[in-house]
Design a protein around this motif. Structure first.
Motif, PDB file in Angstrom:
ATOM      1  N   THR A 103     -13.026  -4.797  15.850  1.00 42.55           N
ATOM      2  CA  THR A 103     -12.502  -5.440  16.876  1.00 42.55           C
ATOM      3  C   THR A 103     -11.214  -6.243  16.685  1.00 42.55           C
ATOM      4  N   ARG A 104     -11.090  -6.880  15.576  1.00 40.76           N
ATOM      5  CA  ARG A 104      -9.889  -7.612  14.963  1.00 40.76           C
ATOM      6  C   ARG A 104      -8.742  -6.903  14.893  1.00 40.76           C
ATOM      7  N   ILE A 105      -8.950  -5.325  14.428  1.00 43.05           N
ATOM      8  CA  ILE A 105      -7.970  -4.785  14.510  1.00 43.05           C
ATOM      9  C   ILE A 105      -7.613  -4.078  15.752  1.00 43.05           C
ATOM     10  N   PRO A 220       0.851 -16.149  16.140  1.00 40.23           N
ATOM     11  CA  PRO A 220       1.015 -16.798  14.776  1.00 40.23           C
ATOM     12  C   PRO A 220       0.660 -15.789  13.678  1.00 40.23           C
ATOM     13  N   LEU A 221       0.190 -14.547  14.111  1.00 35.23           N
ATOM     14  CA  LEU A 221       0.065 -13.651  13.018  1.00 35.23           C
ATOM     15  C   LEU A 221       1.401 -13.162  12.369  1.00 35.23           C
ATOM     16  N   ALA A 222       2.564 -13.352  13.199  1.00 33.50           N
ATOM     17  CA  ALA A 222       3.796 -12.995  12.684  1.00 33.50           C
ATOM     18  C   ALA A 222       4.233 -13.802  11.418  1.00 33.50           C
ATOM     19  N   GLU A 223       3.372 -14.482  11.014  1.00 36.06           N
ATOM     20  CA  GLU A 223       3.598 -15.472   9.686  1.00 36.06           C
ATOM     21  C   GLU A 223       2.653 -14.685   8.769  1.00 36.06           C
ATOM     22  N   ARG A 224       3.187 -14.263   7.481  1.00 33.09           N
ATOM     23  CA  ARG A 224       2.466 -13.518   6.713  1.00 33.09           C
ATOM     24  C   ARG A 224       1.093 -13.952   6.204  1.00 33.09           C
ATOM     25  N   ALA A 226      -0.634 -16.026   7.671  1.00 33.32           N
ATOM     26  CA  ALA A 226      -1.733 -16.080   8.964  1.00 33.32           C
ATOM     27  C   ALA A 226      -2.243 -14.750   9.081  1.00 33.32           C
ATOM     28  N   PHE A 227      -1.229 -13.631   9.026  1.00 38.26           N
ATOM     29  CA  PHE A 227      -1.644 -12.235   9.199  1.00 38.26           C
ATOM     30  C   PHE A 227      -2.788 -11.918   7.962  1.00 38.26           C
ATOM     31  N   LEU A 228      -2.787 -12.267   6.722  1.00 37.36           N
ATOM     32  CA  LEU A 228      -3.491 -11.883   5.681  1.00 37.36           C
ATOM     33  C   LEU A 228      -4.804 -12.723   5.884  1.00 37.36           C
ATOM     34  N   ARG A 229      -4.841 -13.787   6.441  1.00 32.55           N
ATOM     35  CA  ARG A 229      -6.066 -14.605   6.692  1.00 32.55           C
ATOM     36  C   ARG A 229      -6.648 -14.104   7.732  1.00 32.55           C
ATOM     37  N   TYR A 230      -6.196 -13.338   8.866  1.00 34.49           N
ATOM     38  CA  TYR A 230      -6.956 -12.809   9.829  1.00 34.49           C
ATOM     39  C   TYR A 230      -7.413 -11.630   9.320  1.00 34.49           C
ATOM     40  N   ARG A 235     -11.888  -7.073   5.653  1.00 36.06           N
ATOM     41  CA  ARG A 235     -11.681  -6.171   4.158  1.00 36.06           C
ATOM     42  C   ARG A 235     -12.886  -6.225   3.446  1.00 36.06           C
ATOM     43  N   SER A 236     -14.060  -7.337   3.709  1.00 35.19           N
ATOM     44  CA  SER A 236     -15.339  -7.311   3.141  1.00 35.19           C
ATOM     45  C   SER A 236     -16.302  -6.671   3.984  1.00 35.19           C
ATOM     46  N   ARG A 237     -15.978  -6.352   5.135  1.00 33.46           N
ATOM     47  CA  ARG A 237     -17.000  -6.075   6.039  1.00 33.46           C
ATOM     48  C   ARG A 237     -17.152  -4.256   6.108  1.00 33.46           C
TER      49      ARG A 237
END
Length: 396
Positions: A103-105, A220-224, A226-230, A235-237
């Motif tokens: 869903t996030r992607i 806000p995801l335009a900041e790198r 924030a994007f990695l945290r999102y 990554r772990s699922r």
């Protein structure tokens, strides 16, 4: 309820107000799709008038819009495509594999359709080809027909790729056909891990290349950072790759393809009612057991249109793609080699006769021949029915 309710009826009644409410915020492609569906088989697209030479009955037939998002136009497109693909079928079992974005992607993909839908195709097909070529699994070059769906049954945004895969492939040297196990193609957990790694790696590369856009709540995801945290949670699922049991034979493959290759977000037969409460339609709730999956939902008309518009594809985007043995550049040679190894006599494809002018169906009243008596330009209504003294319907 109305058995004849169609998407075009809803768009014609509620579309103008919906467009007015969202003026200046709708992409041109969405406006074109709405216009095509609203005008499909109406006087806006022109048509013809046919009359029966025996009883004088006459009938108006308006032209179709042929837009790939129109439920009325996809039946003929699917039948034509299937006739062309029938020659590609092999006398082996076929598997159905589904790759789905988390869903996030999917939320990012909704704002970057062309880029991320293409990435979904690329990584899903590469995952299948890589694991199939591994000697620890199949050790063969397989063929894939992949179809993009961006919707769930309730019209929510749910991008995933359906794949039809023959149960086996060519050996690396092209000298043997390697069959898969009867009810098993490739391990889905292994597929899921590689799919996740490939997709996230390339998604980050797209971000670094400034090829992604972020609007609204995703701005806000335009900041790198924030994007990695999102992306951290996905990554772990486990990314689920679903594999259905093999089909019962080539005919079952064709029956399945006819339902999936040219399907739009919702078919007209799922529409039940359209009134002041909104649009009522059937959908399938996959969280329930099989016996109770068929459910009915009513959405406010504005929300129904909004959900349908989520699934308008970018202009020129191909939602049906072929890979490996079925890739267009080498399909004929690859299939000929496979049939040779399987000792299957290859019958030449029948020559397609030159297209003949379409003839109207017989008269519904007496079965007599219907003859076109008038061509209708766009936006033109037909003249009155032919006079009794002029049964052929000619102009006075």
């Amino acid at each position: 309820m109305s058995a004849s309710l169609e998407l075009g009826d809803i768009f014609r009644a509620a579309g103008p107000a919906w467009r007015s409410a969202h003026a200046g915020r709708l992409p041109l492609q969405q406006l074109k799709v709405m216009s095509a569906i609203e005008h499909c088989r109406t006087a806006a697209l022109g048509g013809h008038v046919a009359a029966c030479g025996d009883c004088g009955h006459w009938r108006i037939a308006y032209n179709s819009c042929r837009n790939r998002h129109c439920p009325r136009c996809q039946g003929n497109a699917a039948r034509t495509w299937l006739a062309e693909r029938e020659a590609d079928l092999l006398p082996v079992g076929y598997f159905h594999v589904v790759f789905t974005l988390p869903t996030r992607i999917a939320d990012i993909a909704l704002q970057n359709k062309a880029v991320l839908y293409a990435l979904l195709f690329q990584t899903a097909s590469e995952t299948m080809m890589t694991i199939a070529a591994d000697p620890r699994h199949l050790g063969a070059r397989i063929g894939i027909t992949a179809v993009l769906h961006s919707w769930g049954s309730a019209l929510t945004h749910h991008p995933h790729v359906h794949m039809i895969v023959p149960g086996g492939g060519l050996s690396p040297d092209g000298q043997r056909w390697i069959s898969s196990r009867p009810a098993f193609l490739l391990p889905v957990r292994v597929l899921g891990k590689l799919f996740r790694r490939l997709f996230l790696t390339r998604l980050l590369a797209l971000f670094d290349a400034d090829r992604l856009v972020f609007r609204g709540q995703l701005a806000p995801l335009a900041e790198r950072r924030a994007f990695l945290r999102y992306l951290a949670p996905v990554r772990s699922r486990r990314w689920v790759v679903y594999a259905k049991p093999p089909f019962a034979g080539p005919k079952a493959v064709l029956a399945y393809l006819s339902r999936y290759t040219h399907r739009v977000a919702i078919s007209n037969r799922r529409l039940l009612a359209f009134n002041e409460k909104g649009v009522t339609f059937r959908y399938k709730d996959y969280r329930r057991d099989t016996a109770h999956q068929q459910q009915v939902m009513t959405l406010a008309t504005d929300e129904f249109i909004r959900r349908f518009m989520l699934h308008v594809l970018p202009r020129g985007f191909h939602r049906i793609r072929h890979y490996g043995l079925l890739a267009s550049s080498s399909r004929k040679a690859s299939l000929a080699r496979v049939r040779e190894l399987l000792n299957v006599i290859s019958t030449p494809a029948p020559e397609v006769p030159e297209a003949e002018p379409a003839t109207p169906p017989p008269c519904p009243c007496c079965g007599g021949p219907m003859v076109v008596i008038q061509i209708l330009p766009r936006w033109c209504q037909p003249r009155g029915p032919p006079r009794a003294t002029d049964p052929a319907g000619g102009s006075p």
